[in-house]
Design a protein around this motif. Structure first.
Motif, PDB file in Angstrom:
ATOM      1  N   UNK A  22       4.677 -34.458 -27.612  1.00  0.00           N
ATOM      2  CA  UNK A  22       3.341 -33.861 -27.515  1.00  0.00           C
ATOM      3  C   UNK A  22       2.316 -34.902 -27.081  1.00  0.00           C
ATOM      4  N   UNK A  23       2.427 -36.132 -27.580  1.00  0.00           N
ATOM      5  CA  UNK A  23       1.499 -37.192 -27.171  1.00  0.00           C
ATOM      6  C   UNK A  23       1.647 -37.510 -25.691  1.00  0.00           C
ATOM      7  N   UNK A  24       2.886 -37.543 -25.193  1.00  0.00           N
ATOM      8  CA  UNK A  24       3.120 -37.798 -23.768  1.00  0.00           C
ATOM      9  C   UNK A  24       2.481 -36.711 -22.912  1.00  0.00           C
ATOM     10  N   UNK A  25       2.646 -35.454 -23.308  1.00  0.00           N
ATOM     11  CA  UNK A  25       2.061 -34.339 -22.557  1.00  0.00           C
ATOM     12  C   UNK A  25       0.539 -34.421 -22.556  1.00  0.00           C
ATOM     13  N   UNK A  26      -0.037 -34.803 -23.680  1.00  0.00           N
ATOM     14  CA  UNK A  26      -1.504 -34.912 -23.763  1.00  0.00           C
ATOM     15  C   UNK A  26      -2.002 -36.038 -22.867  1.00  0.00           C
ATOM     16  N   UNK A  27      -1.330 -37.189 -22.888  1.00  0.00           N
ATOM     17  CA  UNK A  27      -1.720 -38.285 -21.986  1.00  0.00           C
ATOM     18  C   UNK A  27      -1.674 -37.814 -20.530  1.00  0.00           C
ATOM     19  N   UNK A  28      -0.629 -37.091 -20.172  1.00  0.00           N
ATOM     20  CA  UNK A  28      -0.444 -36.599 -18.802  1.00  0.00           C
ATOM     21  C   UNK A  28      -1.596 -35.664 -18.422  1.00  0.00           C
ATOM     22  N   UNK A  29      -1.947 -34.750 -19.326  1.00  0.00           N
ATOM     23  CA  UNK A  29      -3.015 -33.788 -19.064  1.00  0.00           C
ATOM     24  C   UNK A  29      -4.367 -34.486 -18.918  1.00  0.00           C
ATOM     25  N   UNK A  30      -4.637 -35.441 -19.773  1.00  0.00           N
ATOM     26  CA  UNK A  30      -5.907 -36.158 -19.711  1.00  0.00           C
ATOM     27  C   UNK A  30      -6.026 -36.965 -18.417  1.00  0.00           C
ATOM     28  N   UNK A  31      -4.956 -37.660 -18.058  1.00  0.00           N
ATOM     29  CA  UNK A  31      -4.998 -38.451 -16.829  1.00  0.00           C
ATOM     30  C   UNK A  31      -5.197 -37.570 -15.608  1.00  0.00           C
ATOM     31  N   UNK A  32      -4.549 -36.406 -15.605  1.00  0.00           N
ATOM     32  CA  UNK A  32      -4.684 -35.490 -14.470  1.00  0.00           C
ATOM     33  C   UNK A  32      -6.119 -34.997 -14.314  1.00  0.00           C
ATOM     34  N   UNK A  33      -6.747 -34.560 -15.400  1.00  0.00           N
ATOM     35  CA  UNK A  33      -8.067 -33.946 -15.303  1.00  0.00           C
ATOM     36  C   UNK A  33      -9.196 -34.967 -15.157  1.00  0.00           C
ATOM     37  N   UNK A  34      -9.054 -36.110 -15.790  1.00  0.00           N
ATOM     38  CA  UNK A  34     -10.151 -37.075 -15.786  1.00  0.00           C
ATOM     39  C   UNK A  34      -9.980 -38.151 -14.727  1.00  0.00           C
ATOM     40  N   UNK A  35      -8.807 -38.197 -14.100  1.00  0.00           N
ATOM     41  CA  UNK A  35      -8.593 -39.149 -13.016  1.00  0.00           C
ATOM     42  C   UNK A  35      -8.614 -40.588 -13.469  1.00  0.00           C
ATOM     43  N   UNK A  36      -8.262 -40.822 -14.738  1.00  0.00           N
ATOM     44  CA  UNK A  36      -8.276 -42.169 -15.296  1.00  0.00           C
ATOM     45  C   UNK A  36      -6.928 -42.488 -15.921  1.00  0.00           C
ATOM     46  N   UNK A  37      -6.523 -43.740 -15.847  1.00  0.00           N
ATOM     47  CA  UNK A  37      -5.336 -44.190 -16.537  1.00  0.00           C
ATOM     48  C   UNK A  37      -5.664 -44.400 -18.022  1.00  0.00           C
ATOM     49  N   UNK A  38      -4.621 -44.536 -18.823  1.00  0.00           N
ATOM     50  CA  UNK A  38      -4.805 -44.548 -20.277  1.00  0.00           C
ATOM     51  C   UNK A  38      -5.756 -45.647 -20.732  1.00  0.00           C
ATOM     52  N   UNK A  39      -5.632 -46.839 -20.150  1.00  0.00           N
ATOM     53  CA  UNK A  39      -6.486 -47.949 -20.584  1.00  0.00           C
ATOM     54  C   UNK A  39      -7.955 -47.642 -20.329  1.00  0.00           C
ATOM     55  N   UNK A  40      -8.259 -46.928 -19.233  1.00  0.00           N
ATOM     56  CA  UNK A  40      -9.641 -46.561 -18.928  1.00  0.00           C
ATOM     57  C   UNK A  40     -10.108 -45.401 -19.796  1.00  0.00           C
TER      58      UNK A  40
END
Length: 277
Positions: A22-40
Motif C-alpha cells: 500500500x505504501x508503494x502504491x501511494x508513493x507511485x500515485x503521489x509522484x504521478x500527480x505532483x510530478x515530484x520524486x519522493x525526496x522532493x
C-alpha cells in the motif's frame, strides 16, 4: 500534514493491500500527480496542496482498482505502455517470457507472431529489441488492438496488428520463426482464489477458460503453429503453473520437439518452449 504522516494515514485506509504494498502504491500515485520524486515530496507536501484528482484517484485505489488502470500506464521491459480496462496489465512473468525469447533468438530478420496481444507489450518489445524483425500482433478484442496500436505509435514500433480469433481462424502471414502467446488460461473454478483487483477489474476475456477444456488455447495455437511455423521454428507460451504437464503432453502429441519448461523468478513453472521439427 507531513509526507510521512500522509503515507501512514493513507496506507491505513488502503487496508486491502499489505502495508508495504500500500505504501508503494501511494508513493507511485503521489509522484504521478505532483510530478515530484519522493525526496522532493517530503520537503513540499502538506494536505492542503493535494489536487482533487489525486484524492479522487486514491478513492479509486481503495476500491481495489489497479493503479495501472487508474494512471493509464504500466512499465514493461524498461518502457511505459498504455493500458486500459480492455487489456491485461503487463506483468513480470511476461517480461521473463520476452527475455527468454531475446536470449534464445539473436538471428537478424526474424518473423514473429504474438497471439492475444493485449497492450502489444510482447511484440512491440521484441520488435524494438531485435534487429530487422518482422513482427505481428493478433487479438480478438478491437478495444485491446486500439491500445496496442497507440503503444506501437508512441514507442515507435513497427508491429503489424490485426483482428483475429485463433480458435476459428488461421492468420495469413509469412512463415514464422517464432510463435508466442500469453493466452487466457485460468479455469473458472479458480476464480475464487484470485485477488479481487484482478477479478473485478481485468478483462475476463483475456483471463478465463472453461473448466471443461482449460488448455483450449494452447491446443489450438499449437495446432495452427504446425502450419504457421517454419521447420525448426520455435513456439513460446506463458502458462498456468498448474497446467505445465498437460500442455507439454499436448505439444508432444502434436509432434513438437525439444520441449522445455522454464521457471519464473519465484520458482513457478510459467513458460514452455518447443520446436517444430
Amino acid at each position: 500534514m507531513t509526507y510521512s504522516e500522509l503515507v501512514n494515514q493513507w496506507s491505513d485506509e488502503l487496508s486491502i493491500y499489505p502495508k508495504t504494498e500500500s505504501e508503494t502504491l501511494i508513493h507511485w500515485l503521489l509522484e504521478h500527480h505532483l510530478g515530484l520524486k519522493r525526496v522532493d515530496l517530503i520537503k513540499f507536501l502538506n494536505r492542503e496542496t493535494l489536487p482533487k484528482a489525486l484524492i479522487d484517484d486514491f478513492e479509486r485505489l481503495k476500491t481495489g482498482e489497479p493503479i495501472q488502470y487508474i494512471l493509464g500506464k504500466a512499465p514493461f521491459y524498461g518502457r511505459e505502455f498504455q493500458v486500459s480496462s480492455s487489456t491485461l496489465i503487463p506483468r513480470n512473468e511476461t517480461e521473463e517470457l520476452v527475455h527468454l525469447i531475446l536470449k534464445e533468438n539473436k538471428k537478424v530478420g526474424l518473423t514473429i507472431l504474438d497471439i492475444g496481444t493485449g497492450t502489444g507489450c510482447i511484440p512491440i518489445t521484441l520488435d524494438l529489441e531485435l534487429d530487422q524483425a518482422q513482427v505481428f500482433g493478433m487479438d480478438i478484442s478491437d478495444e485491446a488492438l486500439e491500445v496496442a496500436k497507440r503503444n506501437n505509435q508512441s514507442l515507435k514500433g513497427g508491429v503489424h496488428f490485426f483482428h483475429g480469433d485463433i480458435l476459428t481462424e488461421t492468420p495469413e502471414i509469412p512463415p514464422l520463426d517464432i510463435l508466442v502467446s500469453n493466452p487466457p488460461y485460468v479455469p473458472q473454478k479458480d476464480l475464487a482464489e484470485m485477488h479481487q483487483n484482478v477479478v473485478q477489474f481485468e478483462p475476463h476475456l483475456a483471463l478465463f477458460v472453461p473448466d471443461s477444456d482449460p488448455i483450449i488455447f494452447y491446443r489450438m495455437i499449437a495446432k495452427k503453429g504446425l502450419s504457421l511455423l517454419k521447420n525448426t521454428g520455435r513456439i513460446y507460451f506463458e502458462i498456468y503453473e498448474r497446467a505445465s504437464k498437460e500442455i507439454c503432453f499436448e505439444l508432444e502429441r502434436q509432434g513438437y520437439a525439444d520441449m522445455e519448461v522454464h521457471q519464473d523468478l519465484n520458482g513457478k513453472e510459467r513458460i514452455i518452449s518447443a520446436i517444430k521439427p
